[in-house]
Design a protein around this motif. Sequence first.
Motif, short mmCIF file in Angstrom:
data_model
loop_
_atom_site.label_atom_id
_atom_site.label_comp_id
_atom_site.label_asym_id
_atom_site.label_seq_id
_atom_site.Cartn_x
_atom_site.Cartn_y
_atom_site.Cartn_z
N ALA A 53 67.28 72.11 -15.94
CA ALA A 53 65.78 72.15 -16.15
C ALA A 53 65.22 72.41 -14.59
O ALA A 53 64.61 71.49 -13.96
CB ALA A 53 65.14 71.30 -16.91
N ASP A 54 65.45 73.84 -14.36
CA ASP A 54 64.56 74.13 -13.30
C ASP A 54 63.47 73.51 -12.90
O ASP A 54 62.41 73.91 -13.70
CB ASP A 54 64.96 75.74 -12.93
CG ASP A 54 65.10 75.87 -11.25
OD1 ASP A 54 64.22 75.67 -10.67
OD2 ASP A 54 66.07 76.52 -11.01
N GLY A 55 62.98 72.73 -11.57
CA GLY A 55 61.82 72.67 -11.33
C GLY A 55 61.12 71.57 -12.23
O GLY A 55 59.88 71.34 -12.33
N GLU A 95 64.73 73.24 -2.90
CA GLU A 95 64.67 74.60 -3.37
C GLU A 95 65.77 74.74 -4.43
O GLU A 95 66.72 73.94 -4.44
CB GLU A 95 64.96 75.65 -2.23
CG GLU A 95 63.91 75.83 -1.20
CD GLU A 95 62.61 76.67 -1.77
OE1 GLU A 95 62.51 77.20 -2.90
OE2 GLU A 95 61.61 76.64 -1.13
N SER A 96 65.75 76.12 -4.98
CA SER A 96 66.94 76.03 -6.47
C SER A 96 68.10 75.94 -5.83
O SER A 96 69.07 75.34 -6.27
CB SER A 96 66.46 77.13 -7.13
OG SER A 96 65.31 77.02 -7.82
N ARG A 97 68.46 76.73 -4.79
CA ARG A 97 70.01 77.01 -4.21
C ARG A 97 70.63 75.73 -3.63
O ARG A 97 71.50 75.06 -4.33
CB ARG A 97 70.00 78.21 -3.27
CG ARG A 97 71.61 78.45 -2.87
CD ARG A 97 71.52 79.08 -1.56
NE ARG A 97 72.98 78.76 -1.08
CZ ARG A 97 73.99 79.40 -1.20
NH1 ARG A 97 73.89 80.48 -1.87
NH2 ARG A 97 75.09 79.00 -0.57
N ILE A 215 60.71 76.25 -16.75
CA ILE A 215 59.76 75.28 -16.65
C ILE A 215 59.46 75.58 -15.26
O ILE A 215 58.16 75.63 -14.94
CB ILE A 215 60.53 73.95 -16.60
CG1 ILE A 215 60.82 73.65 -18.01
CG2 ILE A 215 59.71 72.95 -15.96
CD1 ILE A 215 61.58 72.30 -18.20
N ASP A 216 60.34 75.83 -14.26
CA ASP A 216 59.86 76.41 -12.94
C ASP A 216 59.04 77.61 -13.01
O ASP A 216 58.04 77.39 -12.06
CB ASP A 216 61.15 76.66 -12.11
CG ASP A 216 61.11 77.04 -10.75
OD1 ASP A 216 60.56 75.82 -9.96
OD2 ASP A 216 60.96 78.18 -10.27
N THR A 217 59.49 78.22 -13.73
CA THR A 217 58.57 79.57 -13.56
C THR A 217 57.13 79.55 -14.08
O THR A 217 55.94 79.76 -13.58
CB THR A 217 59.12 80.70 -14.44
OG1 THR A 217 60.47 80.97 -14.20
CG2 THR A 217 58.45 82.06 -14.23
N ALA A 263 67.51 68.00 -13.03
CA ALA A 263 66.81 69.18 -12.54
C ALA A 263 67.30 69.32 -10.99
O ALA A 263 67.85 68.37 -10.38
CB ALA A 263 65.29 68.94 -12.46
N ASP A 264 67.11 70.67 -10.58
CA ASP A 264 67.51 71.07 -9.24
C ASP A 264 66.26 70.39 -8.02
O ASP A 264 66.65 69.93 -6.91
CB ASP A 264 67.55 72.33 -8.99
CG ASP A 264 66.53 73.18 -9.30
OD1 ASP A 264 65.44 72.76 -10.09
OD2 ASP A 264 66.65 74.56 -9.06
N HIS A 265 65.09 70.27 -8.66
CA HIS A 265 63.88 69.92 -7.57
C HIS A 265 62.92 69.65 -8.63
O HIS A 265 62.77 69.99 -9.68
CB HIS A 265 63.56 70.74 -6.69
CG HIS A 265 63.52 72.21 -7.19
ND1 HIS A 265 62.18 72.37 -7.65
CD2 HIS A 265 64.06 73.21 -7.03
CE1 HIS A 265 62.09 73.81 -7.98
NE2 HIS A 265 63.45 74.19 -7.65
N GLY A 266 61.76 69.14 -8.05
CA GLY A 266 60.47 69.07 -8.72
C GLY A 266 59.52 69.83 -8.13
O GLY A 266 59.82 70.97 -8.08
ZN LIG Z 1 64.63 75.59 -8.60
#
Ligand SMILES: [Zn+2]
Length: 442
Positions: A53-55, A95-97, A215-217, A263-266
């Motif tokens: 779940a990104d972000g 960051e995502s990457r 979620i990130d967006t 998640a990749d990051h908060g």
């Molecule tokens: Zn991300």
Amino acid sequence: MRMITFFLIGLTVHVVFFLSIFDIYFTSPLVHGMMPQSTPLAPPASRLVLVVADGLRADSLFTLLPNGSSRTPYLRSIIEDTGTWGVSHTRVPTESRPGHVALIAGFYEDVSAVAKGWKENPVEFDSVFNESRHTWCWGSPDILPMFAKGASGDHVYTHTYPAQEEDFASTDASRLDTWVFTQVKSFFQSAKSNSTLKASLLEDKNVFFLHLLGIDTNGHAHRPMSQEYLDNIALVDTGVAELVSMVEDFFGNDGRTAYVFTADHGMTNWGSHGAGHPSETLTPLVVWGAGVHNAQKVTEPQPYNDGYLQDWKLEHLRRVDVNQADIAPLMASLIGVPIPVNSVGVLPLLYLNNSGQFKAESMYTNAIQVLEQFKISLCQSLISYSLEGLVYYHTYDRFFLGCSVVLGFVGWTSYVVLVILKTHAKVTVLQIMVPAVTLNQE
Ligand SMILES: [Zn+2]
């Protein structure tokens, strides 16, 4: 006849001089990599479902509503009953990457990659996807292609929405996640009537990866305290619940599927990420299914004094924090594929529900895999010394060889001049010869 011999010698001289350049100036820089390491024992899971779940901030998932219920009832039930949970600590830049690279490849990317916008591979790298038999991915075109591109062979399949069509979610970013869940659903539906696909799905060492960008967006657009961000988390929870029941149904409840949700990051309260604030670096990790420990009730205080256990009402359930890169060896161990060769992750043993022998073998594999890199790094310093030596070795005779070539050419040219003089100026030669004859007679 003499002219032919002369021509052949001349040609040979030039060929030798020409080839000498390659011998003196060109050398190969090729150095080989590490051996992939895997545990010899049978793994507990045949397949892995990874949901990112990104972000998604850790506190956004774990904090209960004011009335004491959870906005993510499904994931909360996993935490309280069938799974193991903790905080996954990410590194900057959040960051995502780099987050996905740490999760899936197990190493922290060089910050210089930021110059490439986190999209292009600065270098090709190994990953759990690359080590898997097949990996099917659904999600954003910004994230998925780098793992397909980095994989050797054609076994990482990506399903992305076209970048220009991300607008379909401009009014409601959670549609990005609905798109993913719908695609996965129709994928499994179609597999029921597609015998080739079904056969591939029934093999072991498979990975299914869902990248959820909604979620990130929503966080960027409306901030993490917004109803949009929070509603999107609830939507993801429902989506995961449906996904799990569909997957279990497809595989006949064989109990051979492991699930990782993280998640990749908060994200900061202002809807940004990239820096090192706890709201950005603390992400949730929930793991369950084949080979994973059930929730462990604890009575003693847990070794975390950051106050989150009380905030989240989770003091009574064992919390197992990890560094983000540890998730890569965890996933590799669950489905029995080699740990990605560049991984610096340490297998978080407390997530594993397995025999002591399996844990020992897995840790041994992990140690050898990291040692391989240490050997490589030792080799790297050896290489740099050796390179210095090589430069000396390859160039110490350059001046001598250069002089030899020049002198050789001068000698050759002189010889050619002499031959020409000998052939075309016989009178001069005779005049020189006469006194010599005279001397001999005396
Ligand atoms: Zn991300």
